[in-house]
Enzyme design. Structure first.
Site, short mmCIF file in Angstrom:
data_model
loop_
_atom_site.label_atom_id
_atom_site.label_comp_id
_atom_site.label_asym_id
_atom_site.label_seq_id
_atom_site.Cartn_x
_atom_site.Cartn_y
_atom_site.Cartn_z
N GLU A 153 0.83 -1.21 0.00
CA GLU A 153 0.00 0.00 0.00
C GLU A 153 0.86 1.26 0.00
O GLU A 153 0.55 2.23 -0.67
CB GLU A 153 -0.94 0.02 1.22
N ASP A 166 -8.97 6.77 -1.45
CA ASP A 166 -7.89 7.44 -2.20
C ASP A 166 -8.52 8.16 -3.40
O ASP A 166 -9.75 8.26 -3.51
CB ASP A 166 -6.82 6.42 -2.62
N TYR A 215 -6.00 6.70 5.02
CA TYR A 215 -6.14 5.79 3.87
C TYR A 215 -5.36 4.50 4.09
O TYR A 215 -5.91 3.40 3.96
CB TYR A 215 -5.65 6.49 2.58
#
Ligand code: SF4
Length: 360
Positions: free
Chosen positions: A41, A142, A124
């Site tokens: 991520e 996002d 996020y």
């Protein structure tokens, strides 16, 4: 904990069915290992999947577990990150790995509050890792997700505003399926990446087309609304590629570990107040005045441009020989060692320009 839905609206089922049949293969998909999901991520922020895959595989070869990363040297992590950009991500990844090993027994924390306290982890990333690894129903919002959701619900709010991000996150918190929160987050991101693109979205192939208000109301090309404050600054520099021919060495310095390009290697440079062309003699005069360095046969190699998120650099590149002592903060590094050091893309451009000119 958000008020997640026990009976999710049907669009979420259509989306998950599509995701099950169409998701792209990625090395971190199909695992709930929080370390793998976290590293992927962070790498995926601002970076395309195709680019990330090789970096991710190399990173996992070097640091297969969080203890390996926590024990790493920052220089080695930055070297592995070289070319991926946004280097604060790498520095924070290393800092967070050390915190996780020291304070959380080597396991990514299991609460949003603890996750958010780690360096480099925002709402996020926290939601992405916690939902994908621990099935926590937290929406990760996002740019892709904002775009898809604003179109799906025909929201006309400015997506550059934090209030809109919060509104979308709150709305998704009530719709995220409790049984597959991680897959749901991934499926929304995937839809934004491969179908609901910023321009020319492929609505005819979209699994949620029949639920999409922007599609129904002819608003697809107008959404999402993006009103951006112009925070971009422009800078012009003289950049010096200086060789010591007796030592076969290059004059460079390591940037302080925080700030833009922190911890990476850099060339001597002087910021100019104008972009007016400057002669080789004047460039030599400038560096003599600034650092007492005398140049032998300076040569103008060209003008380079580089774009950072909030900065635009233009750079006049000069190469020369000098035998002056390295000024404070700088070092003469043998050319044979240069490839072992981590240079950001902006200075790799400088090296390519000077080296390609030398071999012509
Ligand atoms: S129908 Fe079109 S605009 Fe709506 S979500 Fe699908 S791709 Fe995006």
């Amino acid at each position: 904990m958000p008020n997640a839905s026990v009976n999710p609206p049907i669009w979420t089922e259509s989306l998950l069915n599509w995701f099950d049949q169409n998701k792209r293969e990625m090395p971190w998909r199909g695992t709930k290992n929080a370390y793998f999901r976290w590293v992927s991520e962070i790498m995926l922020q601002q970076t395309r999947v195709d680019t990330v895959i090789d970096y991710y595989n190399r990173f996992m070869e070097c640091y297969p577990g969080i203890n390996d990363l926590a024990a790493a040297q920052e220089d080695d992590v930055l070297k592995l990150w070289e070319g991926l950009g946004y280097y604060s991500r790498a520095r924070n990844l290393l800092k967070a790995a050390r915190v996780i090993v020291d304070r959380h027994g080597g396991s990514f924390p299991r609460t949003e509050k603890e996750a958010l306290s780690l360096p480099g982890i925002g709402p996020y990333s926290a939601a992405a890792v916690l939902s994908m690894s621990y099935d926590m129903p937290l929406p990760s919002v996002d740019g892709n997700v904002l775009r898809v959701y604003c179109r799906l619900k025909a929201l006309e709010e400015n997506v550059m505003s934090p209030a809109t991000v919060k509104k979308v996150r709150d709305a998704l918190s009530t719709e995220i399926p409790l049984n597959r929160p991680g897959d749901f987050n991934e499926s929304l991101m995937e839809l934004g990446a491969v179908i609901c693109a910023p321009t020319n979205p492929n609505c005819s192939q979209c699994p949620v087309k029949s639920f999409c208000l922007a599609h129904r109301e002819g608003l697809v090309d107008n959404l999402p609304v993006r009103i951006k404050k112009d925070k971009i600054t422009r800078h012009h520099y003289l950049v010096y590629y200086l060789m010591n021919s007796e030592q076969n060495a290059l004059l460079i310095r390591k940037n302080p570990s925080s700030g833009l390009l922190g911890g990476l290697w850099a060339f001597p440079m002087i910021e100019m107040s104008t972009v007016d062309p400057i002669s080789e003699e004047n460039a030599a005069e400038r560096i003599r005045e600034n650092w007492g360095i005398t140049l032998i046969e300076p040569s103008h190699k060209g003008l380079l441009k580089h774009i950072f998120t909030h900065k635009r650099w233009s750079m006049d590149i000069f190469s020369a020989v000098t035998h002056t002592q390295a000024p404070e903060g700088y070092q003469w590094i043998p050319l044979s060692k240069i490839s072992e050091l981590a240079f950001p893309e902006v200075y790799q451009k400088v090296i390519r320009l000077v080296v390609s000119d030398a071999v012509q």
